[in-house]
Write a protein that holds these residues in place. Structure first.
Motif, PDB file in Angstrom:
ATOM      1  N   ARG A  70       0.880  -1.290   0.203  1.00  0.00           N
ATOM      2  CA  ARG A  70      -0.016   0.039  -0.018  1.00  0.00           C
ATOM      3  C   ARG A  70       0.822   1.197   0.175  1.00  0.00           C
ATOM      4  N   THR A  76       2.041   1.723  -3.547  1.00  0.00           N
ATOM      5  CA  THR A  76       0.917   2.094  -4.520  1.00  0.00           C
ATOM      6  C   THR A  76       0.965   3.827  -4.414  1.00  0.00           C
ATOM      7  N   LEU A  77       0.826   4.251  -2.909  1.00  0.00           N
ATOM      8  CA  LEU A  77       0.958   5.734  -2.856  1.00  0.00           C
ATOM      9  C   LEU A  77       2.274   6.191  -3.429  1.00  0.00           C
ATOM     10  N   GLN A 134       1.836   6.725  -7.143  1.00  0.00           N
ATOM     11  CA  GLN A 134       1.045   7.463  -7.578  1.00  0.00           C
ATOM     12  C   GLN A 134       1.395   8.855  -7.099  1.00  0.00           C
ATOM     13  N   ARG A 150       1.503  10.589  -4.249  1.00  0.00           N
ATOM     14  CA  ARG A 150       0.807  11.150  -3.248  1.00  0.00           C
ATOM     15  C   ARG A 150       1.547  11.191  -2.067  1.00  0.00           C
ATOM     16  N   PHE A 188       2.356  11.128   1.783  1.00  0.00           N
ATOM     17  CA  PHE A 188       2.205  10.435   2.836  1.00  0.00           C
ATOM     18  C   PHE A 188       3.255  10.518   3.978  1.00  0.00           C
ATOM     19  N   PRO A 219      -1.826   8.490   4.682  1.00  0.00           N
ATOM     20  CA  PRO A 219      -1.973   9.188   3.355  1.00  0.00           C
ATOM     21  C   PRO A 219      -2.343  10.760   3.236  1.00  0.00           C
ATOM     22  N   ASP A 220      -1.732  11.587   2.503  1.00  0.00           N
ATOM     23  CA  ASP A 220      -2.107  13.060   2.339  1.00  0.00           C
ATOM     24  C   ASP A 220      -1.652  13.703   3.829  1.00  0.00           C
ATOM     25  N   SER A 262       7.113  11.320   3.030  1.00  0.00           N
ATOM     26  CA  SER A 262       7.445  10.731   1.893  1.00  0.00           C
ATOM     27  C   SER A 262       8.601  11.478   1.038  1.00  0.00           C
TER      28      SER A 262
END
Length: 332
Positions: A170, A173-174, A177, A179, A181, A237-238, A278
């Motif tokens: 997971r 994946t982020l 993408q 994104r 995190f 995430p985010d 990240s």
């Protein structure tokens, strides 16, 4: 049963009652693990009923369609492939024999053509419904087993949270993408003492307690996974820096307010944490390693705290003092 009462043939009514009893016996055998005998007596009784009905009522009534249900049950059964092929061949041979020589041997349909056509259509419809129902049950069982296998592959069996593979996937994946995190690596302080003093079963209970509390304190989109004996990795995430720090504080507060109960004893467990974002590194593995180094800094600095800065190298600042680090991580 209503059809056999309608045609007023006592032999078929009695034979149908016998089949009901045989099916109840098959259910009992199946529940006790006697799968093959249960299947064979069930299908044999059904086939006998089909043949006798055809012999007494004649051909083209529609009872022969139920043979396809028997064939379908053989195909989806747990029998060995060789036995499936053998039984299927025997069934098809008997099916052709009864159509050619047995149907109508003891009597013919006597209630008129409209009634015969109605019964033929009814048997065809019921056969279709039954095959559809069995196929749907097979699909449901297959889907359930597949979900269970996926859950076993991605869930930690002890705590129920994601395992290392799942939580890393997971995060990956982020990362792809692009994104933003935050990663929060958590370790239960002095956990070895829990196992030594209370036993491994108590240690397992503590880990489940920690995992449950951490899950309750997270946001809906956050993920938690167990990545080691007493280590958990939380994916946010985010999450910005201040938001991630606030979540970490809430996690520690949640655990402090809800200590683990071991019988009559209450065991307070503290957490050491390492936080990384990240954007701090150029690769996902480096982001995880940075959180890992900060976790070790938190443990080296006295435990029961979170380190969210520093740790980029062995020359790092902790609370305004220079920490040069041990020569090997084993010393931590």
């Amino acid at each position: 049963m209503p059809i056999f009462l309608w045609v007023d043939i006592p032999v078929l009514t009695a034979l149908n009652l016998l089949c009901i009893g045989v099916n109840l016996l098959a259910i009992g055998l199946h529940r006790h693990g006697w799968l093959v005998p249960a299947l064979l007596i069930k299908l044999t009784s059904a086939f006998v009923l089909i043949v006798v009905a055809g012999m007494l009522l004649g051909n083209d009534i529609g009872f022969e369609y139920y043979s396809f249900i028997i064939l379908f049950e053989i195909v989806i059964s747990d029998l060995h492939r060789r036995y499936k092929m053998m039984l299927s061949g025997v069934l098809l041979g008997m099916f052709l024999a009864m159509l050619q020589w047995l149907f109508g041997l003891w009597g013919e349909w006597s209630l008129g053509e409209p009634a015969r056509e109605m019964l033929h259509a009814f048997n065809l419809m019921v056969t279709f419904i039954l095959i559809t129902f069995i196929a749907l049950q097979v699909y449901i069982v297959t889907e359930t087993n597949e979900r269970r296998f996926l859950s076993d592959a991605y869930r930690d069996s002890l705590t129920g949270v994601f395992n290392r593979r799942a939580i890393i996937e997971r995060a990956d994946t982020l990362w792809h993408q692009e994104r933003p995190f935050a990663l929060l690596l958590i370790d239960a302080d002095h956990f070895k003492q829990v196992n030594d003093n209370y036993g491994h079963s108590a240690g397992d209970k503590v880990l489940r307690h920690i995992a449950q509390l951490l899950q309750q304190a997270l946001r809906d989109r956050d993920c938690i996974g167990r990545v080691g004996g007493e280590e958990f990795l939380i994916l946010l995430p985010d999450a910005r820096f201040d938001e991630a720090v606030g979540i970490a504080s809430r996690l520690r507060e949640q655990l402090a307010n809800h200590p683990c109960r071991l019988g009559r004893q209450t065991l307070t467990v503290t957490l050491s944490m390492g936080l990384s974002l990240s954007h701090e590194e150029q690769a996902l593995d480096d982001v995880i390693d940075l959180a890992d180094r900060r976790l070790y800094l938190a443990k080296f600095s006295g435990r029961d705290q979170m380190i969210a800065e520093g740790g980029e190298s062995f020359g790092i600042m902790v609370r305004g003092e220079v920490f040069t680090g041990p020569e090997s991580t084993d010393e931590l």
